[in-house]
Design an enzyme around this catalytic site. Structure first.
Site, PDB file in Angstrom:
ATOM      1  N   LYS A 135       1.875   4.358  -9.498  1.00  0.00           N
ATOM      2  CA  LYS A 135       2.579   3.695  -8.372  1.00  0.00           C
ATOM      3  C   LYS A 135       4.227   3.158  -8.332  1.00  0.00           C
ATOM      4  CE  LYS A 135       1.962  -0.557  -5.069  1.00  0.00           C
ATOM      5  NZ  LYS A 135       1.205  -1.306  -4.955  1.00  0.00           N
TER       6      LYS A 135
ATOM      7  N   SER B  91       6.909   0.978  -6.816  1.00  0.00           N
ATOM      8  CA  SER B  91       7.050   0.082  -5.531  1.00  0.00           C
ATOM      9  C   SER B  91       8.570   0.072  -5.340  1.00  0.00           C
ATOM     10  CB  SER B  91       6.414  -1.003  -5.866  1.00  0.00           C
ATOM     11  OG  SER B  91       4.937  -0.963  -5.772  1.00  0.00           O
TER      12      SER B  91
ATOM     13  N   SER C 105      -0.214  -6.802  -6.790  1.00  0.00           N
ATOM     14  CA  SER C 105       0.488  -7.965  -6.308  1.00  0.00           C
ATOM     15  C   SER C 105       0.136  -8.379  -5.052  1.00  0.00           C
ATOM     16  CB  SER C 105       1.899  -7.260  -6.337  1.00  0.00           C
ATOM     17  OG  SER C 105       2.268  -6.707  -7.467  1.00  0.00           O
TER      18      SER C 105
ATOM     19  N   GLY D  68       4.836   2.680  -3.456  1.00  0.00           N
ATOM     20  CA  GLY D  68       4.323   1.353  -3.026  1.00  0.00           C
ATOM     21  C   GLY D  68       5.385   0.582  -2.068  1.00  0.00           C
TER      22      GLY D  68
END
Length: 303
Positions: free
Chosen positions: A159, A161, A40, A184
């Protein structure tokens, strides 16, 4: 700790490949253990297919073989996700961080995610890491789903986030012991590590890697109060360069810290001068928090 690195653009929005190379060479000496390219933070969704491969190949040349090299991937269909992963692997990816499909939200049930990721992992020539980013996608990988997927031999970690530490802890407790849970979100790095996280993939680390590594080291050493104190200093900066000012804010912070931040691609925008002044203050305060700290040894900082 891994860095989910940015993709620097020139003012005409072309990719600044020398700038990307320069950043990686500078980060190589900070103590981080590797990189995630084109997640991202890397503006993957703003690149075409040729540019996607160009960034991977450029970064791969600058990253030593001793460091981890992960590439972001994930389209809206299982078929196109597999195709993208194959191209990323050919360009040098050692593993892929695969975002959840999200466009048809009502159809993306937890069972749909299990089927999607199993098919992707079956076909992927490199290990797969799950990527739950509900702030951007509206889709969360629930603990039970992660546990089911952790049974797949080619799915090696996740991960997360979000800032939901309770769910993070629950997930870490449910997955296989060799499944690497990473956080994350830099605002809860300390808390996630203490909840069972193996390490972090932190955007704020692109402009302030030392304090992130010090938090990791403090947690590993059982220095709970010190880790909490450092986290308190990191959180305002982490929030500013992610949720508040986004990728433009992170790139501004990188410029202040001596890296090549560069431009963003429209419709993203760089922050205002007032916002940049705020980011500068936060970065200075964060840096000052560890001025008197000992330098980190690379061996101590490995997640």
């Amino acid at each position: 700790m891994l860095l989910p690195i940015t993709t620097p653009f020139r003012s005409d929005e072309t990719i600044d490949t020398p700038g990307l190379t320069s950043n990686i060479k500078k980060w190589n000496g900070t103590g981080v253990t590797g990189y995630v390219v084109l997640g991202s933070t890397g503006e993957r969704v703003n690149l075409d297919e040729r540019e996607y491969l160009e960034v991977i190949e450029t970064a791969r040349r600058a990253v030593p073989d001793s460091m981890t090299f992960i590439v972001g991937a994930g389209q809206q269909s299982t078929r196109t996700t597999i195709s993208e992963i194959e191209r990323a692997a050919e360009a040098g990816a050692e593993a892929v961080l695969v975002i959840t499909p999200h466009y048809y939200k009502s159809a993306i049930t937890q069972d749909a995610l299990v089927n999607h990721y199993r098919a992707v992992a079956d076909a992927s020539p490199v290990p797969v890491i799950l990527y739950s980013m509900p702030d951007l996608t509206g889709i969360k990988i629930e603990p039970e789903t992660a546990a089911r997927l952790s049974e797949h031999e080619n799915i090696i970690g996740m991960k997360d986030s979000s800032n939901d530490v309770a769910k993070f802890r629950e997930t870490a407790q449910m997955v296989k012991s060799d499944f690497a849970m990473t956080i994350g979100n830099g605002t809860v790095f300390n808390e996630a590590l203490q909840a069972g996280g193996r390490g972090g993939i932190l955007a704020v680390g692109c402009c302030a890697p030392k304090i992130c590594l010090e938090i990791y080291r403090a947690v590993q050493a059982g220095e709970v109060d010190r880790a909490a104190g450092l986290q308190e200093k990191l959180t305002p900066l982490a929030r500013a360069v992610t949720k508040t000012y986004g990728i433009g804010g992170l790139k501004a912070a990188m410029e202040i810290a001596g890296y090549v931040g560069g431009d963003v691609r429209a419709p993203l925008r760089l922050p205002s001068e007032e916002a940049i002044a705020e980011i500068r203050t936060l970065l200075n305060e964060t840096t000052a928090a560890i001025v008197n700290e000992p330098l980190i040894k690379v061996s101590e900082a490995r997640p």
